[in-house]
Design an enzyme around this catalytic site. Structure first.
Site: not given
Length: 179
Positions: A112-113
């Site tokens: 999750c970026l």
């Protein structure tokens, strides 16, 4: 080592439709990045990016865990699946090495970026994505966890517990076995 013949064969198999033009541009961009990675190998010892010998749209990376973090001393493998319209769309990147981190799904390695989702820009390269992932390792975002156990430890203020778990998984999965 990357096979130049395979790359030339991939480039030779192109046709003249719009999607093929996008793919040609993507291949040209990836080839440029490949050459840049070869030049920068010594300049960035924390990242080793390798292109698949048979498919320029598949890459792997070995990144070193950032110092002064529970990941220090570990070497983590990433898998890149680059879309055919790269760099207009971001690559899909996931950890192949197990890691205890709030922004990494423990089972799938999904990351999750924001730059891999809604904040992507064609200015990013595969090398700079690796740098961003190393920065995320050093500065986890517990408010958007993919690993709830990890995120809950940080959100509750149990940094010691988080560091202990992250160090344990780093030792188990990301450090060479002795003996």
């Amino acid at each position: 080592m990357f096979s130049w013949i395979n790359l030339i064969l991939q480039l030779a198999n192109l046709c003249s439709s719009a999607s093929i033009r996008d793919m040609q541009q993507s291949r040209a961009r990836l080839f440029k990045e490949y050459k840049e990675v070869q030049r920068e190998k010594v300049a960035d010892p924390d990242i080793q990016l390798v292109c698949d010998e048979t498919n320029i749209f598949k890459w792997t990376a070995l990144i070193k865990g950032p110092s002064e973090t529970p990941y220090e001393g570990g070497v983590f493998q990433l898998a890149f699946a680059v879309p055919e319209n790269y760099p207009l769309q971001p690559p899909q990147v996931r950890f192949l090495t197990k890691i205890f981190h709030p922004n990494v799904h423990f089972k799938t390695g999904e990351i999750c970026l924001d730059i891999l989702k809604n904040a992507w820009s064609p200015a990013w390269t595969l090398q700079s994505v690796c740098r961003a992932i190393i920065a995320l390792m050093a500065h986890p975002e517990a408010d958007s966890p993919l690993n709830c156990d990890s995120g809950n430890l940080l959100r509750s203020g149990d940094v010691r517990g988080f560091n202990s778990m992250a160090r344990m998984y780093t030792r188990l999965a990301a450090m060479p076995k002795k003996g």
